[in-house]
Structures are given as C-alpha cells and as structure tokens.
Design a protein around this motif. Structure first.
Motif, PDB file in Angstrom:
ATOM      1  N   ALA A  86      -4.609   6.904  12.431  1.00 25.94           N
ATOM      2  CA  ALA A  86      -3.838   6.240  11.383  1.00 25.94           C
ATOM      3  C   ALA A  86      -4.540   4.958  10.964  1.00 25.94           C
ATOM      4  CB  ALA A  86      -2.428   5.928  11.854  1.00 25.94           C
ATOM      5  N   LEU A  87      -4.293   4.590   9.721  1.00 24.55           N
ATOM      6  CA  LEU A  87      -4.746   3.325   9.155  1.00 24.55           C
ATOM      7  C   LEU A  87      -3.552   2.738   8.421  1.00 24.55           C
ATOM      8  CD1 LEU A  87      -7.869   2.401   7.222  1.00 24.55           C
ATOM      9  CD2 LEU A  87      -5.701   2.353   5.999  1.00 24.55           C
ATOM     10  N   MET A  88      -3.316   1.441   8.625  1.00 25.74           N
ATOM     11  CA  MET A  88      -2.202   0.749   7.961  1.00 25.74           C
ATOM     12  C   MET A  88      -2.696  -0.596   7.448  1.00 25.74           C
ATOM     13  SD  MET A  88       0.091   1.731  11.169  1.00 25.74           S
ATOM     14  CE  MET A  88      -1.450   1.665  12.044  1.00 25.74           C
ATOM     15  N   GLN A  89      -2.452  -0.882   6.176  1.00 28.08           N
ATOM     16  CA  GLN A  89      -2.768  -2.183   5.592  1.00 28.08           C
ATOM     17  C   GLN A  89      -1.503  -2.715   4.928  1.00 28.08           C
ATOM     18  OE1 GLN A  89      -6.183  -1.994   3.020  1.00 28.08           O
ATOM     19  NE2 GLN A  89      -7.513  -1.268   4.649  1.00 28.08           N
ATOM     20  N   TRP A  90      -1.057  -3.890   5.373  1.00 30.60           N
ATOM     21  CA  TRP A  90       0.198  -4.478   4.914  1.00 30.60           C
ATOM     22  C   TRP A  90      -0.052  -5.606   3.927  1.00 30.60           C
ATOM     23  CZ3 TRP A  90       4.976  -2.747   6.520  1.00 30.60           C
ATOM     24  CH2 TRP A  90       4.989  -1.883   7.619  1.00 30.60           C
ATOM     25  N   ASP A  91       0.868  -5.780   2.986  1.00 32.15           N
ATOM     26  CA  ASP A  91       0.862  -6.941   2.098  1.00 32.15           C
ATOM     27  C   ASP A  91       1.239  -8.186   2.897  1.00 32.15           C
ATOM     28  OD1 ASP A  91       0.072  -5.710  -0.241  1.00 32.15           O
ATOM     29  OD2 ASP A  91       2.058  -5.724  -1.163  1.00 32.15           O
ATOM     30  N   PRO A  92       0.882  -9.378   2.399  1.00 34.20           N
ATOM     31  CA  PRO A  92       1.284 -10.619   3.066  1.00 34.20           C
ATOM     32  C   PRO A  92       2.812 -10.738   3.129  1.00 34.20           C
ATOM     33  CG  PRO A  92      -0.417 -11.048   1.441  1.00 34.20           C
ATOM     34  CD  PRO A  92       0.016  -9.624   1.239  1.00 34.20           C
ATOM     35  N   SER A  93       3.306 -11.373   4.195  1.00 27.69           N
ATOM     36  CA  SER A  93       4.749 -11.553   4.377  1.00 27.69           C
ATOM     37  C   SER A  93       4.975 -12.655   5.411  1.00 27.69           C
ATOM     38  CB  SER A  93       5.391 -10.249   4.855  1.00 27.69           C
ATOM     39  OG  SER A  93       5.018 -10.005   6.199  1.00 27.69           O
TER      40      SER A  93
END
Length: 172
Positions: A86-93
């Motif tokens: 899996a690969l996950m890239q999140w927006d800033p928060s």
C-alpha cells in the motif's frame, strides 16, 4: 530448475489499484476503506480481482464507485501466499496520528470477518504524511481484502493518493 510447462498455472497473480483523486476521510478511530476506480483507471487487474460485479453477486454502480466502500475490495483470484502493498499520501491537517491496516473480509462474508493485520499507528512527521507498507498473508478467493485508514484530525482529511496491491504466489 523446473522444466518448461511444469509450473503452468503457478505463476504470480497481480492486482494493482491506484486512486489519484482525493478521498475524504472522516476523523475518529473508526477505520474507513480506501475506495478504488474500475476499468481503464486501474493500473493492472489482468486476473479480475477488482471488478464491479463481485464474486458474491454484488454489483457496484460504475458512476458511484467513490461512494461505495465495496469498491475497495480485492477478491483473490486463487489461494496462495499473498504479498500486500500500500501507498498513502495525505493532505496537510492538524492530525497528530494516522492509522492504516489491511483487513480480510471487512463486510462479514465469511465466518471470520474483520480479521485485521499490519495495523500501523503513525505519528505525524515534520514533512508530508507519505507512507508505504508491505505485508504477507495467506489469501483465499472467498475472502476479500481491503486497505483501511483513520486519523485523529479535527475535521475530515483528504487521502491525496492511494495504491493497494496484491501479489499472489503459488503455495502448497
């Protein structure tokens, strides 16, 4: 070394999913299934492990795949040793923790539903929130797999890019 043809049918099987549109993930400790598009939006599904018409008869509306959590299921094409990636890239928060896990049978189709594995709780890094993971498990065609995520931000956060892959190796 195997002779030509002696391993026919024993090669690896691959399902490689990618979503490059944002999926909004609500805050809290409840994990949410990452959803993936079908057809030409998929990097690779030669063995039909991620189809709108699922092996249990359920059909996902192609226009609404992004609102149907069953679009996140991979149904293994055969039994064997599975490598999940899996690969996950999140927006800033304002989150201080992100969570992710693989899960067998998240909808309770088998006697052993919601069997989670490779659960990670990740503290926020000083840069972007970008992670990969790899895990091995035995897989079975009757037991679908999913990638689930969660976070503790004060508001929904977009999972910017996600990938979910299953590689099935022959195992006796």
């Amino acid at each position: 070394m195997a002779t030509s043809g002696s391993t026919q049918g024993f090669g690896v099987r691959v399902c490689s999913l990618k979503r490059s549109t944002r999926q909004m993930i609500a805050p809290g400790t409840t994990y949410q299934i990452v959803q993936f598009p079908f057809g030409t939006a998929e990097p690779s599904d030669r063995y039909n492990m991620h189809q709108r018409r699922q092996p249990n008869g359920y059909v996902i509306d192609s226009a609404n795949w992004d609102s149907d959590p069953r679009s996140g299921l991979i149904w293994p094409e055969r039994a064997g040793w599975g490598t999940l990636q899996a690969l996950m890239q999140w927006d800033p928060s304002d989150a201080t923790e992100f969570r992710d896990q693989f899960v067998r049978d998240p909808f309770g189709f088998t006697p052993n539903p919601n069997d989670t594995t490779a659960t990670d709780h990740r503290a926020v890094t000083s840069g972007g929130q970008y992670w990969t993971k790899v895990w091995g498990i035995f897989v079975d065609p009757a037991t679908p797999l999913a990638l689930r995520v969660a976070h503790n931000a004060s508001a929904p956060v977009a999972l910017r890019i996600a990938e979910f892959k299953l590689i099935i190796h022959y195992a006796e």
